[in-house]
Design a protein around this motif. Structure first.
Motif, PDB file in Angstrom:
ATOM      1  N   THR A   1       0.812  -1.223   0.000  1.00 16.78           N
ATOM      2  CA  THR A   1       0.000   0.000   0.000  1.00 16.78           C
ATOM      3  C   THR A   1       0.841   1.266   0.000  1.00 16.78           C
ATOM      4  OG1 THR A   1      -0.060   0.074   2.414  1.00 16.78           O
ATOM      5  CG2 THR A   1      -1.896  -1.039   1.331  1.00 16.78           C
ATOM      6  N   ALA A   2       2.111   1.180   0.400  1.00 17.70           N
ATOM      7  CA  ALA A   2       2.979   2.364   0.563  1.00 17.70           C
ATOM      8  C   ALA A   2       2.341   3.380   1.501  1.00 17.70           C
ATOM      9  CB  ALA A   2       3.319   3.005  -0.779  1.00 17.70           C
ATOM     10  N   SER A   3       1.631   2.895   2.519  1.00 15.30           N
ATOM     11  CA  SER A   3       1.019   3.826   3.458  1.00 15.30           C
ATOM     12  C   SER A   3       1.078   3.276   4.884  1.00 15.30           C
ATOM     13  CB  SER A   3      -0.437   4.076   3.055  1.00 15.30           C
ATOM     14  OG  SER A   3      -1.136   4.676   4.118  1.00 15.30           O
ATOM     15  N   SER A   4       1.819   3.975   5.748  1.00 15.56           N
ATOM     16  CA  SER A   4       1.880   3.569   7.160  1.00 15.56           C
ATOM     17  C   SER A   4       0.504   3.685   7.802  1.00 15.56           C
ATOM     18  CB  SER A   4       2.823   4.461   7.959  1.00 15.56           C
ATOM     19  OG  SER A   4       4.111   4.412   7.467  1.00 15.56           O
ATOM     20  N   SER A   5      -0.238   4.733   7.416  1.00 16.66           N
ATOM     21  CA  SER A   5      -1.560   4.940   8.023  1.00 16.66           C
ATOM     22  C   SER A   5      -2.513   3.810   7.652  1.00 16.66           C
ATOM     23  CB  SER A   5      -2.172   6.259   7.571  1.00 16.66           C
ATOM     24  OG  SER A   5      -1.351   7.304   7.961  1.00 16.66           O
TER      25      SER A   5
ATOM     26  N   GLY B   1      12.718   4.960   7.247  1.00 19.69           N
ATOM     27  CA  GLY B   1      12.954   4.784   5.809  1.00 19.69           C
ATOM     28  C   GLY B   1      12.854   6.136   5.104  1.00 19.69           C
ATOM     29  N   THR B   2      11.872   6.925   5.496  1.00 17.52           N
ATOM     30  CA  THR B   2      11.663   8.243   4.891  1.00 17.52           C
ATOM     31  C   THR B   2      12.810   9.184   5.252  1.00 17.52           C
ATOM     32  OG1 THR B   2       9.301   7.848   5.100  1.00 17.52           O
ATOM     33  CG2 THR B   2       9.986  10.116   4.678  1.00 17.52           C
ATOM     34  N   ALA B   3      13.271   9.127   6.511  1.00 15.82           N
ATOM     35  CA  ALA B   3      14.372  10.002   6.948  1.00 15.82           C
ATOM     36  C   ALA B   3      15.635   9.687   6.141  1.00 15.82           C
ATOM     37  CB  ALA B   3      14.626   9.808   8.437  1.00 15.82           C
TER      38      ALA B   3
ATOM     39  N   ALA C   1       3.114  12.707   6.079  1.00 13.19           N
ATOM     40  CA  ALA C   1       1.907  11.922   6.348  1.00 13.19           C
ATOM     41  C   ALA C   1       2.176  10.478   5.947  1.00 13.19           C
ATOM     42  CB  ALA C   1       0.747  12.481   5.535  1.00 13.19           C
ATOM     43  N   GLY C   2       1.539   9.527   6.655  1.00 17.36           N
ATOM     44  CA  GLY C   2       1.770   8.113   6.354  1.00 17.36           C
ATOM     45  C   GLY C   2       0.946   7.634   5.180  1.00 17.36           C
ATOM     46  N   ILE C   3       1.066   8.336   4.084  1.00 22.04           N
ATOM     47  CA  ILE C   3       0.279   7.999   2.890  1.00 22.04           C
ATOM     48  C   ILE C   3       1.232   7.887   1.702  1.00 22.04           C
ATOM     49  CG2 ILE C   3      -1.872   9.058   3.653  1.00 22.04           C
ATOM     50  CD1 ILE C   3      -1.097  11.565   2.191  1.00 22.04           C
ATOM     51  N   PRO C   4       0.795   7.253   0.604  1.00 19.19           N
ATOM     52  CA  PRO C   4       1.713   7.146  -0.532  1.00 19.19           C
ATOM     53  C   PRO C   4       2.187   8.530  -0.968  1.00 19.19           C
ATOM     54  CG  PRO C   4      -0.234   5.805  -0.897  1.00 19.19           C
ATOM     55  CD  PRO C   4      -0.484   6.603   0.352  1.00 19.19           C
ATOM     56  N   GLY C   5       3.471   8.670  -1.157  1.00 20.81           N
ATOM     57  CA  GLY C   5       4.008   9.961  -1.587  1.00 20.81           C
ATOM     58  C   GLY C   5       4.161  10.972  -0.469  1.00 20.81           C
ATOM     59  N   GLY C   6       3.895  10.568   0.777  1.00 20.95           N
ATOM     60  CA  GLY C   6       4.035  11.494   1.912  1.00 20.95           C
ATOM     61  C   GLY C   6       5.434  12.086   1.978  1.00 20.95           C
ATOM     62  N   GLY C   7       6.437  11.255   1.724  1.00 19.39           N
ATOM     63  CA  GLY C   7       7.819  11.712   1.771  1.00 19.39           C
ATOM     64  C   GLY C   7       8.168  12.591   0.571  1.00 19.39           C
ATOM     65  N   LEU C   8       7.542  12.318  -0.556  1.00 18.91           N
ATOM     66  CA  LEU C   8       7.788  13.096  -1.779  1.00 18.91           C
ATOM     67  C   LEU C   8       7.427  14.560  -1.558  1.00 18.91           C
ATOM     68  CD1 LEU C   8       8.421  12.480  -4.917  1.00 18.91           C
ATOM     69  CD2 LEU C   8       5.980  12.753  -5.223  1.00 18.91           C
TER      70      LEU C   8
ATOM     71  N   MET D   1      10.309   3.161  -4.589  1.00 18.33           N
ATOM     72  CA  MET D   1      11.106   3.410  -3.390  1.00 18.33           C
ATOM     73  C   MET D   1      10.202   3.585  -2.174  1.00 18.33           C
ATOM     74  SD  MET D   1      14.188   5.815  -4.789  1.00 18.33           S
ATOM     75  CE  MET D   1      13.247   7.100  -5.582  1.00 18.33           C
ATOM     76  N   ASP D   2       9.045   4.208  -2.411  1.00 19.88           N
ATOM     77  CA  ASP D   2       8.089   4.469  -1.335  1.00 19.88           C
ATOM     78  C   ASP D   2       7.646   3.163  -0.666  1.00 19.88           C
ATOM     79  OD1 ASP D   2       6.332   5.718   0.319  1.00 19.88           O
ATOM     80  OD2 ASP D   2       5.009   6.506  -1.245  1.00 19.88           O
ATOM     81  N   MET D   3       7.434   2.123  -1.482  1.00 17.78           N
ATOM     82  CA  MET D   3       6.983   0.838  -0.935  1.00 17.78           C
ATOM     83  C   MET D   3       7.991   0.310   0.091  1.00 17.78           C
ATOM     84  SD  MET D   3       5.688  -0.567  -4.629  1.00 17.78           S
ATOM     85  CE  MET D   3       5.260  -2.231  -4.241  1.00 17.78           C
ATOM     86  N   MET D   4       9.268   0.390  -0.251  1.00 15.29           N
ATOM     87  CA  MET D   4      10.302  -0.131   0.652  1.00 15.29           C
ATOM     88  C   MET D   4      10.463   0.775   1.876  1.00 15.29           C
ATOM     89  SD  MET D   4      12.223  -2.721   0.900  1.00 15.29           S
ATOM     90  CE  MET D   4      12.932  -3.005   2.510  1.00 15.29           C
ATOM     91  N   ARG D   5      10.363   2.088   1.662  1.00 12.44           N
ATOM     92  CA  ARG D   5      10.446   3.028   2.797  1.00 12.44           C
ATOM     93  C   ARG D   5       9.349   2.722   3.793  1.00 12.44           C
ATOM     94  NH1 ARG D   5      10.566   7.479  -1.145  1.00 12.44           N
ATOM     95  NH2 ARG D   5       8.512   8.212  -0.543  1.00 12.44           N
ATOM     96  N   THR D   6       8.138   2.503   3.272  1.00 11.59           N
ATOM     97  CA  THR D   6       7.000   2.285   4.152  1.00 11.59           C
ATOM     98  C   THR D   6       7.154   0.986   4.933  1.00 11.59           C
ATOM     99  OG1 THR D   6       5.694   3.422   2.487  1.00 11.59           O
ATOM    100  CG2 THR D   6       4.479   2.294   4.212  1.00 11.59           C
ATOM    101  N   ALA D   7       7.624  -0.079   4.259  1.00  9.85           N
ATOM    102  CA  ALA D   7       7.848  -1.350   4.967  1.00  9.85           C
ATOM    103  C   ALA D   7       8.862  -1.129   6.091  1.00  9.85           C
ATOM    104  CB  ALA D   7       8.348  -2.410   3.988  1.00  9.85           C
ATOM    105  N   THR D   8       9.874  -0.308   5.829  1.00 14.55           N
ATOM    106  CA  THR D   8      10.878   0.001   6.856  1.00 14.55           C
ATOM    107  C   THR D   8      10.247   0.802   7.993  1.00 14.55           C
ATOM    108  OG1 THR D   8      12.460   0.156   5.047  1.00 14.55           O
ATOM    109  CG2 THR D   8      13.181   1.000   7.182  1.00 14.55           C
ATOM    110  N   ASN D   9       9.460   1.815   7.628  1.00 14.33           N
ATOM    111  CA  ASN D   9       8.817   2.657   8.656  1.00 14.33           C
ATOM    112  C   ASN D   9       7.972   1.807   9.602  1.00 14.33           C
ATOM    113  OD1 ASN D   9       9.905   4.815   7.300  1.00 14.33           O
ATOM    114  ND2 ASN D   9       8.001   5.426   6.283  1.00 14.33           N
ATOM    115  N   VAL D  10       7.191   0.905   9.034  1.00 16.07           N
ATOM    116  CA  VAL D  10       6.277   0.093   9.845  1.00 16.07           C
ATOM    117  C   VAL D  10       7.063  -0.905  10.716  1.00 16.07           C
ATOM    118  CG1 VAL D  10       4.518  -1.712   9.667  1.00 16.07           C
ATOM    119  CG2 VAL D  10       4.281   0.395   8.346  1.00 16.07           C
TER     120      VAL D  10
END
Ligand code: ASP
Length: 426
Positions: A276-280, A315-317, A355-362, A389-398
């Motif tokens: 989902t690429a979304s932590s939320s 992951g985002t940081a 925000a914990g949503i797709p593209g939040g880091g973008l 990249m977002d997908m992997m960042r989010t998996a890391t964040n979670v």
């Protein structure tokens, strides 16, 4: 129409990426004529920066409840959030410096406007620039750091105004307190509204990505594709290092739990986060995994996991540090030590504010870039591959949220390790 929306967004984006790249390759410099579509897409992203930060930071701080409630759980969790976030940013900066993914591409042809001059380092000026003298002016000029300071203060103000109210009855009798509680709810609403608007804007991604890729490849040719490939590879390498070294180390040394049991118990959440690429969106699954499979009590897991899903994004940081160096290398921006410091600080703040949503880091990238004079065109350059990249960042964040939750619970002696050890039975 139905056919279009029937395809998941990320697949449309990947399709657009490939088609755009091919179009640019065949068309050459003429592909610049479709750039306007990409410009519009980036303008919409820029539009989101101020309201998204304002609403989500205020709502995040206010949702902590009251200043006292942070308590022993809060402090431990926040210290772990901050420590892991710092290691992540330093990792991103190190990877970007060692591998230099943006070198070798002459991106000067991409410039759309003037490159903002990075300010000379003067700590007095820097200190004063963080103070939001005119909150409205700060918003109008999209000055991210003072905006975050202002938003944090508004959040703390809400906590203080509402803090001493034992129950709703008293709030009813004091209109000021009642009003503060209502404003807090309004900010929750605002944060939600802008998350929804972000999702709408993300629907433009395939079009923006197509145009930007055609333009980038048409203008810069294949070296650009190679540079993007390196960036994606580095993003994955960084995330694997965070999970495989940092989290595994914390779980084994500080939480003293079975690492295999942890990952077995978390596999559902990690898979949902990746797709989902979304932590939320993953939050309910993360909660369930930490409570049912990892043996963390309900109050501790609800508090730490929900807080983590908004403010703890390692992951985002890491990515924000990495992509800022990428942009600087791409456009030949010289960075001083003070700039590195600013990037580390803003990447951390950006990962908290994202925000914990797709593209939040973008969306947060613009904030970091502007502060150190990296052209915003970098966003155009990387937007096409951001989802992968977002997908992997989010998996890391979670995974990071769950690591901190389990560690905090273990430190407080309230972790049911038998449950964690038998996670595979669930
Ligand atoms: N999509 C990420 C998340 O939800 C945030 C980001 O874009 O880095 O955790």
């Amino acid at each position: 129409m139905r056919f279009w929306f029937g395809i998941p967004l990320w697949q449309r984006v990947i399709g657009a990426l490939i088609l755009g790249g091919l179009t640019g390759y065949i068309w050459g410099p003429g592909a610049e004529s479709v750039k306007i579509v990409g410009d519009v897409f980036i303008d919409f992203i820029k539009m989101l920066i101020v309201p998204l930060i304002f609403f989500s930071v205020v709502s995040g701080v206010a949702s902590i409840g009251n200043l006292g409630r942070l308590g022993s759980v809060g402090w431990r969790a926040i210290l772990l959030f901050v420590a892991t976030g710092q290691v992540a940013v330093i990792l991103g900066l190190t990877l970007g410096t060692l591998v230099q993914p943006g070198i070798g591409v002459d991106a000067s042809g991409l410039q759309m406007g003037d490159i903002p001059e990075p300010a000379a380092f003067d700590w007095r000026a820097m200190l004063r620039s963080m103070i939001p003298v005119s909150p409205v002016g700060v918003m109008a000029d999209v000055q991210v750091l003072p905006l975050i300071v202002f938003s944090l203060l508004v959040g703390v103000g809400i906590l203080l105004a509402r803090g001493d109210v034992p129950d709703d009855d008293e709030a009813e009798t004091d209109s000021g307190v009642h009003g503060a509680a209502m404003i807090a709810r309004a900010f929750d609403g605002g944060a939600l509204i802008f998350q929804k608007i972000t999702i709408l804007v993300m629907e433009l991604t395939p079009f923006g990505v197509f145009a930007l890729m055609a333009w980038v490849v048409g203008t810069l040719g294949i070296p650009a594709v190679v540079a993007l490939g390196k960036l994606v590879a580095l993003n994955y390498a960084g995330c694997f290092l965070i999970i495989g070294v940092m989290y595994v180390g914390i779980l084994a040394a500080a939480a003293k739990v079975s690492v295999a049991g942890f990952f077995r118990g978390m596999i559902d959440a990690i898979a949902v986060a990746y797709s989902t690429a979304s932590s939320s969106a993953t939050l309910p699954v993360t909660l369930r995994c930490t409570q049912r499979n990892l043996g963390v009590s309900k109050p501790t897991s609800s508090f730490v996991v929900s807080l983590g899903s908004t403010i703890n994004m390692d992951g985002t940081a890491m990515y924000l540090g990495l992509v800022t160096l990428f942009g600087a290398q791409l456009f030949g921006v010289d960075l001083s030590w003070a700039d590195y410091f600013t990037i580390a600080l803003l990447a951390t703040i950006g990962s908290i504010g994202a925000a914990g949503i797709p593209g939040g880091g973008l969306v947060m990238m613009g904030a970091v870039f502007t502060a150190v004079g990296v052209p915003l065109e970098t966003i155009a350059f990387v937007a096409g591959v951001d989802r992968i990249m977002d997908m992997m960042r989010t998996a890391t964040n979670v995974t990071g949220d769950a690591t901190v939750t389990v560690t905090t619970a273990s430190m407080l002696g309230e972790l049911d390790k038998r449950e964690l050890a038998s996670a595979h039975d669930v």
